[in-house]
Design an enzyme around this catalytic site. Structure first.
Site, PDB file in Angstrom:
ATOM      1  N   HIS A  42     -64.025 -95.775  26.677  1.00  9.06           N
ATOM      2  CA  HIS A  42     -64.307 -94.711  27.639  1.00  9.06           C
ATOM      3  C   HIS A  42     -64.423 -93.361  26.942  1.00  9.06           C
ATOM      4  CE1 HIS A  42     -62.745 -92.058  31.110  1.00  9.06           C
ATOM      5  NE2 HIS A  42     -63.943 -92.500  31.489  1.00  9.06           N
ATOM      6  N   ARG A  43     -65.626 -92.788  26.977  1.00 12.37           N
ATOM      7  CA  ARG A  43     -65.927 -91.543  26.251  1.00 12.37           C
ATOM      8  C   ARG A  43     -65.674 -91.731  24.757  1.00 12.37           C
ATOM      9  NH1 ARG A  43     -62.535 -87.570  30.401  1.00 12.37           N
ATOM     10  NH2 ARG A  43     -63.151 -88.710  32.286  1.00 12.37           N
ATOM     11  N   GLU A  69     -68.868 -95.830  26.254  1.00 10.38           N
ATOM     12  CA  GLU A  69     -69.319 -95.085  27.426  1.00 10.38           C
ATOM     13  C   GLU A  69     -69.396 -93.606  27.078  1.00 10.38           C
ATOM     14  OE1 GLU A  69     -68.378 -92.789  31.261  1.00 10.38           O
ATOM     15  OE2 GLU A  69     -67.318 -92.858  29.348  1.00 10.38           O
ATOM     16  N   ASP A  71     -71.049 -89.462  28.678  1.00  6.08           N
ATOM     17  CA  ASP A  71     -71.459 -88.667  29.829  1.00  6.08           C
ATOM     18  C   ASP A  71     -72.514 -87.665  29.375  1.00  6.08           C
ATOM     19  OD1 ASP A  71     -69.131 -89.514  31.750  1.00  6.08           O
ATOM     20  OD2 ASP A  71     -68.130 -88.867  29.916  1.00  6.08           O
ATOM     21  N   HIS A  84     -68.072 -84.512  29.211  1.00  6.31           N
ATOM     22  CA  HIS A  84     -67.679 -85.043  30.512  1.00  6.31           C
ATOM     23  C   HIS A  84     -67.754 -84.013  31.631  1.00  6.31           C
ATOM     24  CE1 HIS A  84     -64.909 -86.160  33.799  1.00  6.31           C
ATOM     25  NE2 HIS A  84     -65.450 -87.356  33.608  1.00  6.31           N
ATOM     26  N   GLU A 152     -73.520 -92.528  31.285  1.00  3.60           N
ATOM     27  CA  GLU A 152     -73.329 -91.995  32.633  1.00  3.60           C
ATOM     28  C   GLU A 152     -74.087 -90.689  32.805  1.00  3.60           C
ATOM     29  OE1 GLU A 152     -69.996 -90.208  35.712  1.00  3.60           O
ATOM     30  OE2 GLU A 152     -69.306 -91.447  34.035  1.00  3.60           O
ATOM     31  N   GLN A 188     -75.598 -95.599  34.228  1.00  2.00           N
ATOM     32  CA  GLN A 188     -74.848 -95.592  35.471  1.00  2.00           C
ATOM     33  C   GLN A 188     -74.664 -94.161  35.973  1.00  2.00           C
ATOM     34  OE1 GLN A 188     -70.836 -97.067  34.921  1.00  2.00           O
ATOM     35  NE2 GLN A 188     -70.314 -95.486  33.423  1.00  2.00           N
TER      36      GLN A 188
END
Length: 291
Positions: A42-43, A69, A71, A84, A152, A188
């Site tokens: 995550h990130r 992942e 952003d 993020h 994302e 996403q």
């Protein structure tokens, strides 16, 4: 797209299950074990390095984690950057460098201005000087590491047309060939309209909707998304099964990738719910707990 693969222990369990037919009738069979979910950093491995930096992608790579992942936002002059928050305040030194630019929204800064910021020292002095990467830089680092990307789109209403911009950068960076699209890329968003736009622009790209739609609404999402990616706090085995009973736009069953799971015990519960993937700041913890 995320594909769950059976571990050696799962295969062994299956063989033992077949052999149980030869055991006495009163001998109970061992319970079936869930296959390990795909682990997504995550990130990046943000429990060990500043989130959404190249260092976080490298930290995931060092742990042997394939999926990362991130952003994506857009600067005032149209550059796509990996960060993020809609504000630069939390994860950079923007208050010191540009003290008169509150509230320090990403959209109000140029790419050249963002390049002056330190996005690492807030996490630890060893990361001092880590920058806010452009999407292009991030893609090149993942390519070097042979990693995969769950991208994302953040706050898409703030950046009209960002879907087309992202697809253009992915194409320029070599991420829209058959191999990447089939095996190494998912896009996403929390914005259903944004996910629809990506699907309309490039129907071959695997997409994910971030959230937990009502079960009755799931068929409408299955028309444009391949994944339903909900918060761990909002799901149980019944919800996961309801999602997975449906087929997405590519004719394959919908997948469930849940976030953000950082504790081993929660990871085991998520695995036992039947999720396909777990998004986590501590990918080694989740991997070791669920494999």
């Amino acid at each position: 797209m995320f594909v769950r693969t059976a571990t050696a222990s799962t295969t062994a369990a299956a063989l033992l299950g077949a052999g149980a037919l030869l055991l006495p009738a009163d001998r109970p069979e061992a319970p079936e074990r869930q296959t390990a979910p795909v682990v997504v950093a995550h990130r990046g491995a943000s429990g060990y390095a500043p989130e959404n930096t190249l260092a976080a992608a490298d930290a995931a790579d060092a742990l042997g984690i394939d999926w990362v992942e991130n952003d994506v936002h857009r600067t005032r002059d149209g550059e796509l950057v990996v960060l993020h928050d809609t504000s630069l305040k939390r994860t950079t030194d923007v208050e010191q460098v540009f003290p008169d630019r509150a509230p320090w929204a990403v959209k109000d800064f140029t790419a050249a201005e963002l390049a002056k910021l330190d996005a690492g020292s807030w996490f630890g002095t060893q990361f001092t000087g880590a920058g806010v990467p452009t999407l292009t830089q991030f893609l090149h680092r993942l390519e070097r590491n042979r990693q995969k990307l769950l991208l994302e789109i953040k706050s898409p209403a703030t950046y009209p047309g960002i879907e087309r911009d992202i697809i253009r950068v992915l194409g320029r960076s070599g991420w829209l060939d058959r191999s990447h699209v089939r095996n190494r890329l998912v896009i996403q968003s929390f914005g259903a309209d944004s996910v629809r736009k990506v699907h309309a622009l490039r129907p071959d790209i695997t997409t994910g909707f971030l959230g937990t739609p009502a079960v009755a609404d799931l068929p409408s999402y299955a028309a444009f998304t391949d994944q339903i990616n909900p918060s761990y706090a909002t799901i149980g085995a019944d919800y996961v099964a309801a999602v997975q009973r449906l087929k997405g736009p590519h004719g394959k069953r919908l997948r469930v990738n849940t976030w953000t799971v950082n504790k081993a015990a929660d990871a085991v519960k998520a695995r036992d719910y039947g999720v396909d993937g777990i998004i986590t700041n501590f990918p080694d913890v989740v991997r070791d707990a669920t494999s």
